[in-house]
Structure formats: C-alpha cells, structure tokens
Design an enzyme around this catalytic site. Sequence first.
Site, mmCIF file in Angstrom:
data_model
loop_
_atom_site.group_PDB
_atom_site.id
_atom_site.type_symbol
_atom_site.label_atom_id
_atom_site.label_comp_id
_atom_site.label_asym_id
_atom_site.label_seq_id
_atom_site.Cartn_x
_atom_site.Cartn_y
_atom_site.Cartn_z
ATOM 1 N N ASP A 49 25.622 92.065 65.408
ATOM 2 C CA ASP A 49 25.950 93.138 66.283
ATOM 3 C C ASP A 49 24.430 94.440 65.697
ATOM 4 O OD1 ASP A 49 28.221 94.181 67.201
ATOM 5 O OD2 ASP A 49 28.870 94.637 64.750
ATOM 6 N N VAL A 52 28.762 93.263 69.658
ATOM 7 C CA VAL A 52 30.008 91.944 69.565
ATOM 8 C C VAL A 52 30.797 92.592 69.164
ATOM 9 C CG1 VAL A 52 29.998 90.693 67.285
ATOM 10 C CG2 VAL A 52 28.201 90.564 68.622
ATOM 11 N N THR A 88 35.062 91.073 66.217
ATOM 12 C CA THR A 88 34.501 90.297 65.225
ATOM 13 C C THR A 88 34.526 89.276 64.625
ATOM 14 O OG1 THR A 88 34.332 92.894 64.449
ATOM 15 C CG2 THR A 88 33.919 91.617 62.487
ATOM 16 N N SER A 113 39.802 90.274 71.737
ATOM 17 C CA SER A 113 38.516 91.037 72.389
ATOM 18 C C SER A 113 38.347 90.906 73.759
ATOM 19 C CB SER A 113 37.161 90.243 72.094
ATOM 20 O OG SER A 113 36.415 89.178 73.041
#
Length: 383
Positions: free
Chosen positions: A53, A147, A150, A291
């Site tokens: 990240d 990102v 996770t 995501s």
Amino acid sequence: MGDNNYAKELDVAVRVVHMACSLCQRVQEGLVSSTSNDHVKSKDDDSLVTVADWSVQATVSLMLSESFSNQKVSIVAEEDVQTLSKSDSVGLLTAVVNTVNECLAEAPKYGFQSPKEALGTSQILEAIGRCNSTGGRNGRHWVLDPVDGTLGFVRGDQYAVALALIEEGKVVIGVLGCPNYPQKKEWLNHHHHHQSYQSMPKMSDTSDTWEKGCVLYAQKGSGEAWMQPLIHGNKKHTWSSSAQRVLVSAIDDPALATFCEPVEKANTNHSFTAGVAHSMGLKKQPLRVHSMVKYAAIARGDAEIFMKFAQSGYKEKIWDHAAGVIIVEEAGGVVTDAGGHPLDFSRGLYLEGLDRGIVACSGTTLHEKLIGSVYASWESSNL
C-alpha cells in the site's frame, strides 16, 4: 490513444499503474512464500500488504510529480502518512523505503527516470504525505487506491491498483491494474476450491491463460476501453502494440446473465442483494471476486451485473469506484446508484447523496430490469 486533451495524462497513468503492479507482485511473492495465510487477517497487521500500500502510494506520487512537475499535482489517496511515521512502524518503513527504491531502479523500463541516488526515508514519507488532497469539484485531482482488495492480496487472489483523474468534478481517465486477473475468465473460479496460491497452474512458459494479469484503461467520451497484458520479465514495454479493446457482454436476458458479487461480508448487505438477484430472475452461480476487479469483469464481458448495497452508515469512497466506473462506461456499460442517478465524484472523498447502493450493468436493458427489481425488493424488505 488518439489526439486529445488527456493523451499525456493517460499515457503516464497507464505506465505508472504497470509499475505499481510489478511492485505489488514482488511484495506478494515475498508474502505468499513466507507467511501462512492465518497470520495476516486484518489491515492492521504489520503485513506486507501494508508495505505494498505505502510503496505504491509513494511510487505513484513520485512519478506523477516528476511527470507533471509544471503543475501542482493533487492526489487523493487512501493511506494516511501519520500511521507510518509512528515509532513502532520502523520495520515497516524500512521495508517501504527498500521496496520503493527497488521499484524506482526499474523506472526506465516504464519510460520514467530513475532518481540519481536512492531516496531516503524523509523523501519517501514526503511523497506519501503529498497525497492529502480531498478532491472536490474544482481543478484536477488524481485519485489512487494503492491496493484495493486487501484480503485478495493476502490470499494471492484478486486485487487491483486503481488510478483515476478527476477534472472539475468529473472522472476523465481511469486505469485499473489487475495483477492476478487471468486473460481467460475460466481461471477466475479456481479459488472456490480453496486451492492455495502455490498450487495454481503456473503456465507462464507455455501459454497465456494464467499468471499474466492485465491493465485496463479508458478516457471519458472516447467510447473505447482498452486492456494490456502486464509487463513480465525484462521486456521494455511497447504500448500500443499490446493493447486490445474490451467490450461489455451483449447478454441482456437476466436468466443468462452472470452476477458479480463481493467476497467480503463487511460493508455489504448480502441478503438484500440476494433478494434483488432473485426478483430479477438471475439463475447462474454468482462470480465472487475481491475488489474493483468486479468492474474489470464487467468491462471485459466476463460478467453482466455488479451491485453493492452497503450496510447503513457506510460511506462509499471515491477511490473504490472512480477508475472502474469510467472503464465500464467507455466499454459500453452503465453505472449508476440504485435510483438510476449517475455517481457524483465532485463532492470530496465520499460518494455523497448515493441512493442506497451502486449498480453496474453491461447494458441498458439489464440496467432497467435491475433498477426495477431494486425498487420491488426495497418495498418488500421495508414492509
């Protein structure tokens, strides 16, 4: 990429996302080989996803500032530099500094300049700290989710690097890097069988089906969305030659449509979503994807529908949607809130004024049916 106002911005954004994906893959290879999945559960773990990240945020910040040094670059991003400056995160910080410098050494491969000498901690903290814009309707703001996904990252599953450009409150460019998104969608379902990352087919030598990953991108009003395979190995990138256009699916019958849903239970009202799917007549197994890769699945035609209804009190953040929305729209799809209104990216960090949730579809026919089913299910769930 055509001659237009944003040719340079798009070119830089695509290259920096390729660079960030390569950084993530390196970090992830370190993670997957050395840690059993049980250790890394939450974002607060001093885990490598945090390193990824921060490192992506620093790298993107540095490359954008270098590329647009004539303007004050405004970046809205998820990670706040305060956490990293705390004394107990010295180990994390060292890892970030090393990761960023390793990545910057390869900058020429992506058409950027490497710094003359390795950057120190303060320069990297400063680059991360510069990403403190709050967006809004005036001027130009880059929006970064370093990102996204996770858990997907930790499990060697789907995650994304998302970068968008908002100008005067409108998303004008979106780039979505999906390092684990295979070129053929059949591989997406492999994770349902709880196979570990290591046992996934690694066919990089013989075929293009797995391991490749891709970067999708689009520019507002172009009516085109594009996909490139990730750069692997030491090949210098030849941009236009590797890009192919992506288009949404032509399926408009709900019984044949594939519905993409979040894997995470957090922040999502799964039971309402299931009710809408049922009311709409969706019959196929949902595709469960971590995501913003869900937006990629719709833009590429691998799925037709995505909906997200948050738990009450949860506010959707602009960086979780901006890049994906414009890519789906330019690929021919439709994204609105559940009342059918366009999403408003001009009001700061959050999608304020959102009607219940977000729905994305491959076309207007499915979108109209979906909005109708949302209303019907909403009425009955509130009786």
